[in-house]
Enzyme design. Structure first.
Site, PDB file in Angstrom:
ATOM      1  N   SER A  60       0.852  -1.195   0.000  1.00  0.00           N
ATOM      2  CA  SER A  60       0.000   0.000   0.000  1.00  0.00           C
ATOM      3  C   SER A  60       0.884   1.241   0.000  1.00  0.00           C
ATOM      4  O   SER A  60       1.992   1.215   0.566  1.00  0.00           O
ATOM      5  CB  SER A  60      -0.868  -0.006   1.258  1.00  0.00           C
ATOM      6  OG  SER A  60      -1.428   1.270   1.463  1.00  0.00           O
ATOM      7  N   TYR A  95      -1.514   0.328  10.288  1.00  0.00           N
ATOM      8  CA  TYR A  95      -1.559  -0.245   8.929  1.00  0.00           C
ATOM      9  C   TYR A  95      -0.258   0.065   8.191  1.00  0.00           C
ATOM     10  O   TYR A  95       0.332  -0.813   7.544  1.00  0.00           O
ATOM     11  CB  TYR A  95      -2.761   0.350   8.208  1.00  0.00           C
ATOM     12  CG  TYR A  95      -2.993  -0.141   6.798  1.00  0.00           C
ATOM     13  CD1 TYR A  95      -3.463  -1.434   6.560  1.00  0.00           C
ATOM     14  CD2 TYR A  95      -2.783   0.689   5.699  1.00  0.00           C
ATOM     15  CE1 TYR A  95      -3.700  -1.878   5.264  1.00  0.00           C
ATOM     16  CE2 TYR A  95      -3.021   0.253   4.403  1.00  0.00           C
ATOM     17  CZ  TYR A  95      -3.480  -1.031   4.194  1.00  0.00           C
ATOM     18  OH  TYR A  95      -3.715  -1.469   2.911  1.00  0.00           O
TER      19      TYR A  95
HETATM   20  P1  NDP Z   1     -11.121  -6.589   1.808  1.00  0.00           P
HETATM   21  O1  NDP Z   1     -11.332  -6.241   3.243  1.00  0.00           O
HETATM   22  O2  NDP Z   1     -12.217  -6.398   0.837  1.00  0.00           O
HETATM   23  O3  NDP Z   1     -10.618  -8.108   1.690  1.00  0.00           O
HETATM   24  C1  NDP Z   1      -9.631  -8.592   2.567  1.00  0.00           C
HETATM   25  C2  NDP Z   1      -9.447 -10.066   2.314  1.00  0.00           C
HETATM   26  O4  NDP Z   1      -8.460 -10.559   3.249  1.00  0.00           O
HETATM   27  C3  NDP Z   1     -10.726 -10.846   2.530  1.00  0.00           C
HETATM   28  O5  NDP Z   1     -10.851 -11.857   1.567  1.00  0.00           O
HETATM   29  C4  NDP Z   1     -10.505 -11.455   3.906  1.00  0.00           C
HETATM   30  O6  NDP Z   1     -11.176 -12.691   3.993  1.00  0.00           O
HETATM   31  C5  NDP Z   1      -9.001 -11.674   3.922  1.00  0.00           C
HETATM   32  N1  NDP Z   1      -8.509 -11.789   5.291  1.00  0.00           N
HETATM   33  C6  NDP Z   1      -8.446 -10.790   6.213  1.00  0.00           C
HETATM   34  N2  NDP Z   1      -8.027 -11.293   7.376  1.00  0.00           N
HETATM   35  C7  NDP Z   1      -7.823 -12.624   7.193  1.00  0.00           C
HETATM   36  C8  NDP Z   1      -7.418 -13.692   8.027  1.00  0.00           C
HETATM   37  N3  NDP Z   1      -7.136 -13.499   9.318  1.00  0.00           N
HETATM   38  N4  NDP Z   1      -7.318 -14.928   7.504  1.00  0.00           N
HETATM   39  C9  NDP Z   1      -7.617 -15.146   6.201  1.00  0.00           C
HETATM   40  N5  NDP Z   1      -8.017 -14.184   5.363  1.00  0.00           N
HETATM   41  C10 NDP Z   1      -8.126 -12.942   5.865  1.00  0.00           C
HETATM   42  O7  NDP Z   1      -9.817  -5.767   1.384  1.00  0.00           O
HETATM   43  P2  NDP Z   1      -9.180  -5.378  -0.040  1.00  0.00           P
HETATM   44  O8  NDP Z   1      -9.614  -6.322  -1.094  1.00  0.00           O
HETATM   45  O9  NDP Z   1      -9.349  -3.942  -0.194  1.00  0.00           O
HETATM   46  O10 NDP Z   1      -7.628  -5.622   0.312  1.00  0.00           O
HETATM   47  C11 NDP Z   1      -6.806  -6.594  -0.314  1.00  0.00           C
HETATM   48  C12 NDP Z   1      -5.365  -6.171  -0.101  1.00  0.00           C
HETATM   49  O11 NDP Z   1      -5.149  -4.923  -0.770  1.00  0.00           O
HETATM   50  C13 NDP Z   1      -4.985  -5.928   1.357  1.00  0.00           C
HETATM   51  O12 NDP Z   1      -3.685  -6.428   1.601  1.00  0.00           O
HETATM   52  C14 NDP Z   1      -5.012  -4.418   1.481  1.00  0.00           C
HETATM   53  O13 NDP Z   1      -4.170  -3.968   2.519  1.00  0.00           O
HETATM   54  C15 NDP Z   1      -4.515  -4.023   0.109  1.00  0.00           C
HETATM   55  N6  NDP Z   1      -4.844  -2.655  -0.302  1.00  0.00           N
HETATM   56  C16 NDP Z   1      -6.137  -2.283  -0.545  1.00  0.00           C
HETATM   57  C17 NDP Z   1      -6.437  -1.003  -0.959  1.00  0.00           C
HETATM   58  C18 NDP Z   1      -7.830  -0.562  -1.248  1.00  0.00           C
HETATM   59  O14 NDP Z   1      -8.043   0.633  -1.532  1.00  0.00           O
HETATM   60  N7  NDP Z   1      -8.828  -1.440  -1.199  1.00  0.00           N
HETATM   61  C19 NDP Z   1      -5.371   0.005  -1.153  1.00  0.00           C
HETATM   62  C20 NDP Z   1      -4.037  -0.486  -0.903  1.00  0.00           C
HETATM   63  C21 NDP Z   1      -3.805  -1.772  -0.493  1.00  0.00           C
HETATM   64  P3  NDP Z   1     -12.045 -13.210   5.243  1.00  0.00           P
HETATM   65  O15 NDP Z   1     -12.561 -12.006   5.982  1.00  0.00           O
HETATM   66  O16 NDP Z   1     -13.084 -14.028   4.574  1.00  0.00           O
HETATM   67  O17 NDP Z   1     -11.079 -14.013   6.034  1.00  0.00           O
END
Ligand code: NDP
Length: 244
Positions: free
Chosen positions: A146, A159
């Protein structure tokens, strides 16, 4: 746009595949022919993904697990070895925002959980998948970072620290892999219309942001055999590839 490189017969592990960027990325990898190993906690989201991939004739292996269950990550590595003997692509996408608040106010449990998901789980994935990536003809790993890792604005300390730690770890690991067939990079998606972004910026109009499906092809490109880069960060904003 991307060249839509083919991933036929490639075995690809994607974390955070139940929604957001990971879900769209898993769909895109399957569309290109990969067998997708989809990891997340939410079974409903994984099942929706499975339905969507099956509908286009693709194949998935669903792995409902909490990435802070590190023994489960080790077991997953063993299961991939038993079934395929290799891993062609690893997309470490799962992440959590944690809390936006002054550093001194962050509860210890919140701090530890965010570091566990955003950093330690990715270390455990590398620890368990390293040997499998080396068994691939062209093993590729990419981790989702990020812009916060560098901007580290007030209230974003938790974060930002987690993503800066991820970046540093991947920089080291990619250097260690320099003389192998394994290539490892980072991906900075910029703002994307997901649940995480809505939590971080509740006042923002989500329709002003790109959808995960618009980002996913660029992330999937980074695990294609044709993608020849190591120790680089792809920035979605200007589509640049720069040294970590
Ligand atoms: P979401 O919150 O939509 O999705 C996050 C995903 O991570 C979900 O599928 C969730 O699945 C999974 N996850 C979270 N915690 C756990 C856990 N303990 N075990 C297993 N799976 C886990 O976020 P985004 O799609 O936005 O984010 C994806 C990546 O992109 C992240 O690394 C985020 O930091 C990064 N990012 C996003 C940005 C944005 O603007 N959206 C900008 C910059 C970076 P579940 O809850 O089902 O376990």
């Amino acid at each position: 746009m991307t060249n839509k490189q083919d991933l036929t017969d490639k075995v690809v592990l994607i974390t955070g595949a139940s929604r957001g960027i990971g879900y769209a990325t898993a769909l895109e990898a399957a569309r290109r022919g990969a067998h997708v190993i989809a990891v997340a906690r939410t079974v409903g989201g994984l099942e929706d993904l499975d339905d969507a991939i099956q509908a286009m004739g693709g194949a998935t292996t669903l792995v409902p697990l909490d990435l802070t269950d590190y023994d489960a990550i080790d077991r997953l590595g063993a299961a991939i070895f038993e079934r395929w003997g290799r891993l062609d692509g690893l997309i470490g996408n799962a992440g959590m925002l944690g809390v936006l608040m002054p550093v001194a106010h962050i509860a210890p449990k919140e701090f530890e959980k965010t570091l566990a998901v955003n950093v330690t789980a990715n270390y455990r994935l590398l620890r368990s998948m390293d040997a499998l990536l080396r068994q691939s003809a062209a093993g590729k790993a990419v981790f989702v970072s990020s812009g916060a890792a560098k901007s580290a604005k007030p209230f974003w300390g938790l974060y930002a620290a987690s993503k800066a730690a991820l970046d540093a770890m991947i920089k080291s690991y990619s250097g260690e892999m320099a003389n192998t067939s394994v290539q490892t990079n980072l991906f900075n998606p910029g703002p994307v219309r997901t649940a995480m972004r809505a939590k971080a910026m509740p006042g923002e109009d989500p329709d002003t942001l790109p959808a995960p499906a618009e980002i996913a092809p660029f992330l999937v490109d980074m695990i294609s055999p044709e993608h020849n880069a190591n120790g680089q960060m792809f920035n979605m904003a200007d589509k640049s590839l720069t040294a970590i």
